[in-house]
Design an enzyme around this catalytic site. Structure first.
Site, short mmCIF file in Angstrom:
data_model
loop_
_atom_site.label_atom_id
_atom_site.label_comp_id
_atom_site.label_asym_id
_atom_site.label_seq_id
_atom_site.Cartn_x
_atom_site.Cartn_y
_atom_site.Cartn_z
N TYR A 23 -8.00 -1.74 10.40
CA TYR A 23 -7.51 -0.48 10.96
C TYR A 23 -8.61 0.50 11.38
CZ TYR A 23 -3.08 -2.21 9.22
OH TYR A 23 -1.96 -2.98 8.98
N HIS A 100 0.07 0.83 17.94
CA HIS A 100 -0.45 0.16 16.74
C HIS A 100 -1.96 0.08 16.86
CE1 HIS A 100 3.57 -0.93 15.60
NE2 HIS A 100 3.78 -1.28 16.85
C1 DQA Z 1 0.27 -0.96 12.22
C2 DQA Z 1 0.65 -2.46 12.23
C3 DQA Z 1 1.78 -2.73 11.25
O1 DQA Z 1 2.11 -4.11 11.27
C4 DQA Z 1 1.36 -2.35 9.84
O2 DQA Z 1 2.44 -2.52 8.95
C5 DQA Z 1 0.80 -0.97 9.75
C6 DQA Z 1 -0.04 -0.45 10.83
C7 DQA Z 1 -0.97 -0.69 13.09
O3 DQA Z 1 -1.20 0.48 13.40
O4 DQA Z 1 -1.73 -1.62 13.42
O5 DQA Z 1 0.96 -0.30 8.74
O6 DQA Z 1 1.36 -0.23 12.77
#
Ligand code: DQA
Length: 145
Positions: A23, A100
């Site tokens: 992330y 995302h």
């Molecule tokens: C997310 C991707 C999702 O699958 C995950 O559960 C997240 C973050 C992303 O920002 O990449 O919590 O939304």
């Protein structure tokens, strides 16, 4: 000024320390600041929020009706589970952009399905924190049309 709700789902409050290899190192506060700077440039006022609770996110999406012209949403894990978020977004009239940080198509198979995408006008995945800025640019051009 046009108002955009930028909504964030569960565990995004831990950005920067949560699985940074997936992330990134930017905190949610960093992302909020960048959104505010770009929002000012684009003539958008940014209402930036995060909740770990599905019902709170539903309440905020309902609040956006009448209060915001567009919604940018990273629903986090609720992306893959929540008919409630889909239904709430379907009752919102303006542009909706789903964001995302990670490329959800490169990860676990269950992350490839998004309920929210059934309503989203655009989806941005795998562009890290920059995805939020791309989403705001897209909102600005959709609202200008
Ligand atoms: C997310 C991707 C999702 O699958 C995950 O559960 C997240 C973050 C992303 O920002 O990449 O919590 O939304």
């Amino acid at each position: 000024m046009r108002c955009v709700f930028v909504l964030n789902g569960p565990s995004l409050n831990l950005l920067g320390v949560r699985q940074p290899e997936i992330y990134g190192r930017a905190t949610l506060g960093d992302i909020e600041s960048e959104c505010r700077v770009l929002g000012a440039e684009l003539g958008l006022s940014i209402d930036f929020r995060q909740s770990n609770h599905e019902g709170v996110l539903v309440d905020w999406i309902q609040e956006a009706r009448g209060a915001a012209q567009a919604v940018v949403i990273n629903p986090a894990a609720y992306t893959h589970t929540s008919v409630a978020l889909l239904d709430a977004l379907s009752a919102f009239d303006g542009p909706v952009i789903e964001v995302h940080l990670s490329n959800v198509h490169k990860r676990d198979a269950f992350r490839r399905h998004s309920y929210v995408s059934l309503r989203a006008d655009g989806v941005i995945a795998g562009c890290g924190a920059e995805g939020y800025l791309l989403a705001l640019r897209r909102v600005a051009s959709l609202l200008a049309d």
